[in-house]
Design a protein around this motif. Sequence first.
Motif, PDB file in Angstrom:
ATOM      1  N   SER A  55      38.243  30.716 -16.209  1.00  0.00           N
ATOM      2  CA  SER A  55      38.922  29.432 -16.004  1.00  0.00           C
ATOM      3  C   SER A  55      39.145  29.201 -14.519  1.00  0.00           C
ATOM      4  CB  SER A  55      40.248  29.421 -16.754  1.00  0.00           C
ATOM      5  OG  SER A  55      41.128  30.411 -16.236  1.00  0.00           O
ATOM      6  N   PRO A  56      39.293  27.956 -14.104  1.00  0.00           N
ATOM      7  CA  PRO A  56      39.470  27.665 -12.671  1.00  0.00           C
ATOM      8  C   PRO A  56      40.627  28.412 -12.012  1.00  0.00           C
ATOM      9  CG  PRO A  56      38.969  25.660 -13.862  1.00  0.00           C
ATOM     10  CD  PRO A  56      39.162  26.728 -14.897  1.00  0.00           C
ATOM     11  N   ASP A  57      41.706  28.705 -12.767  1.00  0.00           N
ATOM     12  CA  ASP A  57      42.833  29.431 -12.190  1.00  0.00           C
ATOM     13  C   ASP A  57      42.757  30.938 -12.438  1.00  0.00           C
ATOM     14  OD1 ASP A  57      43.436  29.653 -14.853  1.00  0.00           O
ATOM     15  OD2 ASP A  57      45.297  28.509 -14.772  1.00  0.00           O
ATOM     16  N   GLY A  58      41.689  31.395 -13.072  1.00  0.00           N
ATOM     17  CA  GLY A  58      41.480  32.821 -13.288  1.00  0.00           C
ATOM     18  C   GLY A  58      42.317  33.437 -14.382  1.00  0.00           C
ATOM     19  N   ARG A  59      42.995  32.621 -15.208  1.00  0.00           N
ATOM     20  CA  ARG A  59      43.890  33.189 -16.219  1.00  0.00           C
ATOM     21  C   ARG A  59      43.203  33.404 -17.566  1.00  0.00           C
ATOM     22  NH1 ARG A  59      49.329  30.111 -16.782  1.00  0.00           N
ATOM     23  NH2 ARG A  59      47.956  28.280 -16.792  1.00  0.00           N
ATOM     24  N   LEU A  60      42.019  32.913 -17.743  1.00  0.00           N
ATOM     25  CA  LEU A  60      41.258  33.138 -18.974  1.00  0.00           C
ATOM     26  C   LEU A  60      39.869  33.651 -18.608  1.00  0.00           C
ATOM     27  CD1 LEU A  60      42.127  30.082 -21.268  1.00  0.00           C
ATOM     28  CD2 LEU A  60      42.736  32.477 -21.636  1.00  0.00           C
ATOM     29  N   ARG A  61      39.439  34.672 -19.310  1.00  0.00           N
ATOM     30  CA  ARG A  61      38.110  35.240 -19.082  1.00  0.00           C
ATOM     31  C   ARG A  61      37.448  35.464 -20.439  1.00  0.00           C
ATOM     32  NH1 ARG A  61      40.328  39.780 -14.755  1.00  0.00           N
ATOM     33  NH2 ARG A  61      41.473  38.266 -13.460  1.00  0.00           N
ATOM     34  N   ILE A  62      36.265  34.924 -20.568  1.00  0.00           N
ATOM     35  CA  ILE A  62      35.525  35.006 -21.834  1.00  0.00           C
ATOM     36  C   ILE A  62      34.190  35.676 -21.550  1.00  0.00           C
ATOM     37  CG2 ILE A  62      34.412  33.697 -23.678  1.00  0.00           C
ATOM     38  CD1 ILE A  62      37.320  32.224 -21.730  1.00  0.00           C
ATOM     39  N   GLY A  63      33.987  36.826 -22.129  1.00  0.00           N
ATOM     40  CA  GLY A  63      32.741  37.554 -21.919  1.00  0.00           C
ATOM     41  C   GLY A  63      31.891  37.584 -23.168  1.00  0.00           C
ATOM     42  N   PHE A  64      30.584  37.339 -23.001  1.00  0.00           N
ATOM     43  CA  PHE A  64      29.610  37.473 -24.091  1.00  0.00           C
ATOM     44  C   PHE A  64      28.590  38.497 -23.653  1.00  0.00           C
ATOM     45  CE2 PHE A  64      25.558  36.336 -26.122  1.00  0.00           C
ATOM     46  CZ  PHE A  64      25.931  36.433 -27.447  1.00  0.00           C
ATOM     47  N   PHE A  65      28.484  39.587 -24.404  1.00  0.00           N
ATOM     48  CA  PHE A  65      27.631  40.710 -24.023  1.00  0.00           C
ATOM     49  C   PHE A  65      26.556  40.903 -25.091  1.00  0.00           C
ATOM     50  CE2 PHE A  65      32.002  41.469 -22.548  1.00  0.00           C
ATOM     51  CZ  PHE A  65      31.790  41.346 -21.184  1.00  0.00           C
ATOM     52  N   ASP A 109      43.906  24.337 -25.705  1.00  0.00           N
ATOM     53  CA  ASP A 109      45.214  24.735 -25.179  1.00  0.00           C
ATOM     54  C   ASP A 109      45.220  24.693 -23.652  1.00  0.00           C
ATOM     55  OD1 ASP A 109      46.146  25.120 -27.719  1.00  0.00           O
ATOM     56  OD2 ASP A 109      46.162  27.311 -27.631  1.00  0.00           O
ATOM     57  N   TYR A 110      44.174  25.216 -23.065  1.00  0.00           N
ATOM     58  CA  TYR A 110      44.118  25.276 -21.601  1.00  0.00           C
ATOM     59  C   TYR A 110      44.049  23.865 -21.007  1.00  0.00           C
ATOM     60  CZ  TYR A 110      42.660  26.498 -16.890  1.00  0.00           C
ATOM     61  OH  TYR A 110      42.588  26.612 -15.521  1.00  0.00           O
ATOM     62  N   GLU A 111      43.226  23.011 -21.590  1.00  0.00           N
ATOM     63  CA  GLU A 111      43.059  21.666 -21.055  1.00  0.00           C
ATOM     64  C   GLU A 111      44.336  20.833 -21.182  1.00  0.00           C
ATOM     65  OE1 GLU A 111      40.230  19.838 -19.454  1.00  0.00           O
ATOM     66  OE2 GLU A 111      40.388  21.970 -18.977  1.00  0.00           O
ATOM     67  N   GLU A 112      45.137  21.102 -22.186  1.00  0.00           N
ATOM     68  CA  GLU A 112      46.379  20.346 -22.366  1.00  0.00           C
ATOM     69  C   GLU A 112      47.471  20.792 -21.396  1.00  0.00           C
ATOM     70  OE1 GLU A 112      47.319  20.744 -26.482  1.00  0.00           O
ATOM     71  OE2 GLU A 112      45.767  19.324 -27.129  1.00  0.00           O
ATOM     72  N   SER A 113      47.201  21.852 -20.621  1.00  0.00           N
ATOM     73  CA  SER A 113      48.105  22.313 -19.556  1.00  0.00           C
ATOM     74  C   SER A 113      49.523  22.585 -20.047  1.00  0.00           C
ATOM     75  CB  SER A 113      48.131  21.279 -18.418  1.00  0.00           C
ATOM     76  OG  SER A 113      46.833  21.049 -17.904  1.00  0.00           O
ATOM     77  N   ASN A 114      49.631  23.112 -21.262  1.00  0.00           N
ATOM     78  CA  ASN A 114      50.971  23.402 -21.789  1.00  0.00           C
ATOM     79  C   ASN A 114      51.222  24.907 -21.932  1.00  0.00           C
ATOM     80  OD1 ASN A 114      49.329  24.063 -23.938  1.00  0.00           O
ATOM     81  ND2 ASN A 114      50.016  22.376 -25.252  1.00  0.00           N
ATOM     82  N   ASN A 115      50.269  25.700 -21.446  1.00  0.00           N
ATOM     83  CA  ASN A 115      50.395  27.164 -21.507  1.00  0.00           C
ATOM     84  C   ASN A 115      50.575  27.687 -22.927  1.00  0.00           C
ATOM     85  OD1 ASN A 115      50.065  27.596 -18.775  1.00  0.00           O
ATOM     86  ND2 ASN A 115      52.254  27.601 -18.328  1.00  0.00           N
ATOM     87  N   ARG A 116      50.124  26.913 -23.894  1.00  0.00           N
ATOM     88  CA  ARG A 116      50.267  27.381 -25.268  1.00  0.00           C
ATOM     89  C   ARG A 116      49.439  28.637 -25.523  1.00  0.00           C
ATOM     90  NH1 ARG A 116      48.773  24.476 -30.989  1.00  0.00           N
ATOM     91  NH2 ARG A 116      50.343  25.571 -32.248  1.00  0.00           N
ATOM     92  N   PHE A 117      48.383  28.814 -24.760  1.00  0.00           N
ATOM     93  CA  PHE A 117      47.558  30.016 -24.947  1.00  0.00           C
ATOM     94  C   PHE A 117      48.290  31.280 -24.511  1.00  0.00           C
ATOM     95  CE2 PHE A 117      46.635  28.642 -20.646  1.00  0.00           C
ATOM     96  CZ  PHE A 117      46.538  29.820 -19.929  1.00  0.00           C
ATOM     97  N   LEU A 118      49.473  31.116 -23.900  1.00  0.00           N
ATOM     98  CA  LEU A 118      50.304  32.267 -23.532  1.00  0.00           C
ATOM     99  C   LEU A 118      51.581  32.329 -24.377  1.00  0.00           C
ATOM    100  CD1 LEU A 118      50.035  32.061 -19.635  1.00  0.00           C
ATOM    101  CD2 LEU A 118      48.810  33.629 -21.162  1.00  0.00           C
ATOM    102  N   ALA A 119      51.611  31.547 -25.468  1.00  0.00           N
ATOM    103  CA  ALA A 119      52.819  31.494 -26.299  1.00  0.00           C
ATOM    104  C   ALA A 119      53.133  32.860 -26.904  1.00  0.00           C
ATOM    105  CB  ALA A 119      52.639  30.458 -27.409  1.00  0.00           C
TER     106      ALA A 119
END
Length: 306
Positions: A55-65, A109-119
Amino acid sequence: MLTPEDDAYWREYHVTPRYLAGSLGVDDTSLRPFVDLDWPRHHIDDDLGKDVFVSPDGRLRIGFFGDDYILWNIAAYEDPFGPRRWAATFNQNTPPEIVAAFTTTLARDYEESNNRFLARPPLRWSEQTQPLTEAGWTRDWGTEIGTVEIIAPDKQAGILVDVRCQDPEDEQCLLWSGPPGWGTRAEATFTTRTPGHLIAATAAAMADPAPLVRYERSIPRGLRDLVQLTPVEPPPPAKPTPLDVRRTAVSLAVERAFHGSSTNPRAVAARARTTSPLAASDARPTALAARHVPTPATPRGPGRRL
């Protein structure tokens, strides 16, 4: 033996239940939300299909291996330089359409900028399992004390929650489907602090009765006897226009006329209408030539000029 040239080799089927459809070996579905958001994408190894979205702020990382047992590895951070808050993994047998339910909700969640992904996770496990119980999945009361397991009606899928877990790195929740085995068991794991609504979204995708589309050969052999396959029918032909109908009717009428009796007035008329004009004109001069043979010219005497 099937070859790529055989129609059956490329025949598509609707697969039910969807959680036994297996993976596809490639993934465009679950990663699409991050492609659409134009997140930075890092290719670790192009040959093996390793990609990491950040993510642009570095708080989410999604890896596909693409070469690993754990194909998807997803992590969230309160601080991009701090310890991870939670992690989720999906193995190589998990249908990407089910992974997409998790990633789509996460991206929203990330796009809505409500930090719900960290709830904070729910106090009770029922939030994660509600989509399953509403779909008719039932609790297995024979599990170990301190754990809760909800099982699908066919006994081929379930969710296991270990309510005793306290450490942030503990894998508290497991969504599974298929018989045990490297090539048959699909597993999704979630650590203790994973928000409950993300797990519930994944569970809802598993319980969804809608089938998934697969080639028969893409379904692991150990699962083929456990699924229902319904051929995907080709789309119906386009509805003919009124002009198409008229043309077809005229063609059939002419064909019947040609195959009718030679003395049938309609047959005679059809032949007359469809006789080639060129052929008719070619025949008439030949007949006239037979009846009118030109008279040989009289030889002119010597010295006579025209």
